[in-house]
Design a protein around this motif. Sequence first.
Motif, short mmCIF file in Angstrom:
data_model
loop_
_atom_site.label_atom_id
_atom_site.label_comp_id
_atom_site.label_asym_id
_atom_site.label_seq_id
_atom_site.Cartn_x
_atom_site.Cartn_y
_atom_site.Cartn_z
N SER A 22 2.33 1.71 -3.50
CA SER A 22 1.40 1.98 -4.61
C SER A 22 0.56 3.23 -4.40
O SER A 22 0.17 3.89 -5.36
N GLU A 23 0.26 3.56 -3.13
CA GLU A 23 -0.66 4.68 -2.90
C GLU A 23 -0.12 5.74 -1.96
O GLU A 23 -0.82 6.70 -1.66
N LEU A 65 0.83 -1.21 0.00
CA LEU A 65 0.00 0.00 0.00
C LEU A 65 0.86 1.26 0.00
O LEU A 65 0.57 2.24 -0.69
N ALA A 123 -2.17 6.11 2.62
CA ALA A 123 -2.91 4.83 2.56
C ALA A 123 -2.51 3.91 3.71
O ALA A 123 -3.11 2.85 3.90
#
Lengths: 180, 180
Positions: free
Chosen positions: A29-30, A26, A34
């Motif tokens: 990727s974010e 997480l 996140a």
Amino acid sequence: MACALPTAGSVADARRAEIAAVARRLLDSEGPRALSMRRIAAELGMQAPSLYEHVGSKAQLEADVIASGLAEWSSALATAGRDLAAVAASYRAFAVANPALYELMTGRPLPRDLLPLGLEAGAAKPLIELLGDEDAARAVWAAAHGLVSLELAGRFPPGADLDAAWAAMVRAFGGAQAQR
Amino acid sequence: MACALPTAGSVADARRAEIAAVARRLLDSEGPRALSMRRIAAELGMQAPSLYEHVGSKAQLEADVIASGLAEWSSALATAGRDLAAVAASYRAFAVANPALYELMTGRPLPRDLLPLGLEAGAAKPLIELLGDEDAARAVWAAAHGLVSLELAGRFPPGADLDAAWAAMVRAFGGAQAQR
DNA sequence: ACCTGAACACCGTTCAAGT
DNA sequence: ACCTGAACACCGTTCAAGT
């Protein structure tokens, strides 16, 4: 109780390792926003309070991510060999490739009590050996960290030549390198 | 609309300046966690939503604090003169004296669009003049920032000789200083 | 042993409503 | 022009209760 004494910070059960892996994914990727207990739990198909059955606290969860990052990072640095310019380039490359992880690893006080013993010292040793001098090693480490963190934070003016700044840093410390 | 175009980031009304001053005081006395809209509002005897009558956003409020900090800081550095060791010592002293402010100023991407024009360049100019070389100036800046941020984050091992690390840094870059 | 739902004390921000 | 109260969509964490 987050962890037993002899293996402080070690990832005890498989579920805990899985949680850390989800958190790491997480984060990559974010981004750091996140990295919330509710979000991580949702990704695992459960409720946030259930995480506390395995993790103790969010700080402990972050420490698990930091620990895996430190191990990964020091093995990446080890492949760079004994040349200061190469180690510096490798340092920068890892940080740029994993900006959110780098920020997590360096932006806050190190949660030493939540990390496996020796992990920190192990990551620092190669640089100290390379420079010979412990104080010089710390100054080089700080310079690399400063360059990277200012770059990641977008602190340099748009047209700044960062390669040249790194070269100037390596040049300045080149004389401090241990002869062998 | 937080601010008009010509004076981007300038503290328009007196109330807004007062809010920034309260925020700065809270930051110094109670740390970054006290820098919340609700807490700041309470300190001023009002509700959090009322702040938006004067400030636009929390980011703008933080930018106001950053702007005042940058101005204060660059004038502190200016008194250190033209000696690299003295400037470095002054840099470190300011950061150690204002840890939460330093972290706010350097830990996140600079909100350039919320800051007065020229403030950033003005703070950087003395160092560039001192070193002569722009790239060397950036490397020195990064090294100082790295040493300070690692120190503030408690990243150095307990027994580390930070004075020696700073000395090693100044020594390394001493040769890069402009002769005049 | 593992998970849930409700709750507590917080966030930044919006918005209708008051003066 | 300035302020309030209620609300929205979030936080980390605790705890009684379920299986």
